[in-house]
Design a protein around this motif. Structure first.
Motif, PDB file in Angstrom:
ATOM      1  N   VAL A   1       7.824   4.892  22.058  1.00  0.00           N
ATOM      2  CA  VAL A   1       8.106   4.339  23.266  1.00  0.00           C
ATOM      3  C   VAL A   1       8.463   6.014  24.201  1.00  0.00           C
ATOM      4  O   VAL A   1       8.466   4.532  25.190  1.00  0.00           O
TER       5      VAL A   1
ATOM      6  N   ARG B   1      12.086  -0.004  28.274  1.00  0.00           N
ATOM      7  CA  ARG B   1      13.129   0.917  26.995  1.00  0.00           C
ATOM      8  C   ARG B   1      14.601  -0.365  26.770  1.00  0.00           C
ATOM      9  O   ARG B   1      14.886  -0.418  25.893  1.00  0.00           O
TER      10      ARG B   1
ATOM     11  N   LEU C   1      13.896  -2.736  25.146  1.00  0.00           N
ATOM     12  CA  LEU C   1      13.657  -2.856  23.591  1.00  0.00           C
ATOM     13  C   LEU C   1      14.998  -2.356  23.274  1.00  0.00           C
ATOM     14  O   LEU C   1      15.093  -3.009  21.756  1.00  0.00           O
ATOM     15  N   VAL C   2      15.894  -1.617  23.464  1.00  0.00           N
ATOM     16  CA  VAL C   2      17.183  -1.576  22.705  1.00  0.00           C
ATOM     17  C   VAL C   2      17.688  -2.855  22.586  1.00  0.00           C
ATOM     18  O   VAL C   2      18.188  -2.820  21.559  1.00  0.00           O
TER      19      VAL C   2
ATOM     20  N   ALA D   1      16.372  -4.592  19.434  1.00  0.00           N
ATOM     21  CA  ALA D   1      16.135  -3.871  18.668  1.00  0.00           C
ATOM     22  C   ALA D   1      18.039  -4.216  18.029  1.00  0.00           C
ATOM     23  O   ALA D   1      17.998  -3.779  16.846  1.00  0.00           O
TER      24      ALA D   1
ATOM     25  N   ALA E   1      12.267   1.758  17.425  1.00  0.00           N
ATOM     26  CA  ALA E   1      13.378   2.145  18.374  1.00  0.00           C
ATOM     27  C   ALA E   1      14.284   2.722  17.804  1.00  0.00           C
ATOM     28  O   ALA E   1      15.067   3.964  18.136  1.00  0.00           O
ATOM     29  N   GLU E   2      14.763   2.407  16.379  1.00  0.00           N
ATOM     30  CA  GLU E   2      16.061   3.080  16.071  1.00  0.00           C
ATOM     31  C   GLU E   2      15.185   4.483  14.766  1.00  0.00           C
ATOM     32  O   GLU E   2      16.325   5.773  15.068  1.00  0.00           O
TER      33      GLU E   2
ATOM     34  N   LEU F   1      16.707   5.716  19.883  1.00  0.00           N
ATOM     35  CA  LEU F   1      17.535   4.620  21.220  1.00  0.00           C
ATOM     36  C   LEU F   1      19.182   3.685  20.861  1.00  0.00           C
ATOM     37  O   LEU F   1      19.758   3.947  21.921  1.00  0.00           O
TER      38      LEU F   1
END
Length: 222
Positions: free
Chosen positions: A149, A157, A160-161, A164, A206-207, A211
């Motif tokens: 990431v 980013r 992406l969060v 997720a 991401a996990e 993040l």
């Protein structure tokens, strides 16, 4: 209307899910069938979302998932599982599952999760998130999720969060004040940079990268 197909060899599970989903004004259960009738139902009824039992006595749910994913315009498929340590979860992820739900999902959450799936969001029952993360990433290359990431821009980013967290492109656009098309471009770039094939896989990275450490909550979709 969101057209849903429920596939499970237990009649009680099929009936329960159908009753819960049909109570929603915007969801229609087009059929609730055992595994042996799954492919015919998918091809004839063309559902938007398939809720597919990951383990059935006569037909392997992973095999059905693979066949569905090879169709020209496949529906979104989320796997139904009973156990939070199901060893098939990681395999289903690699085969293209869009999410995972426990069979005892809170009825009040079920319709919301189906809407999220239909909108392109990520659905991971909180109880199986850690199992999926560990199972999917176990044995991967030496490159860590954090390193993966790190190659994203700040905006990517942020997107992406939100991916997720289970948001669709439209919802992400509303949150960060971008057009849906721009969000789609960001998501495409994220998948390319992370070298993953789906939003679920990106969410799991991401996990693992931390993040979402301060964003965990209820039975969301991570």
């Amino acid at each position: 209307m969101i057209r849903v197909l429920v596939v499970d060899d237990e009649a009680l599970i099929r009936t329960g899910f159908q009753h819960i989903l049909d109570a929603a004004d915007d969801i229609e259960t087009v059929a609730a069938v055992p595994g042996g009738r799954a492919m015919r139902a998918v091809q004839e009824l063309r559902p938007d979302v398939v809720l597919l039992d990951i383990r059935m006595p006569d037909v392997d749910g992973l095999t059905i998932l693979g066949k569905i994913r090879r169709l020209p315009a496949p529906p979104v498929v989320a796997m139904l599982t009973t156990f939070d340590t199901d060893e098939y979860v990681a395999a289903a992820l690699r085969a293209g599952a869009a999410g995972f739900l426990l069979k005892d999902t809170d009825p009040e959450q079920l319709a919301h999760l189906v809407r999220n799936l239909a909108a392109g969001g990520v659905v991971l029952a909180s109880e199986v998130t850690r199992t999926v993360v560990d199972g999917y990433l176990e044995g991967e290359e030496q490159v860590t999720a954090a390193h993966a990431v790190a190659g994203l821009t700040d905006r990517e980013r942020d997107v992406l969060v939100l991916v997720a967290e289970g948001l669709s492109n439209a919802d992400i656009g509303t949150r960060v004040h971008l057009s849906t098309g721009t969000v789609k471009d960001h998501v495409s770039a994220i998948l390319t940079k992370l070298e993953v094939g789906s939003r679920v896989q990106a969410a799991l990275l991401a996990e693992r990268a931390g993040l979402l450490r301060h964003r965990h909550g209820d039975g969301r979709t991570p």
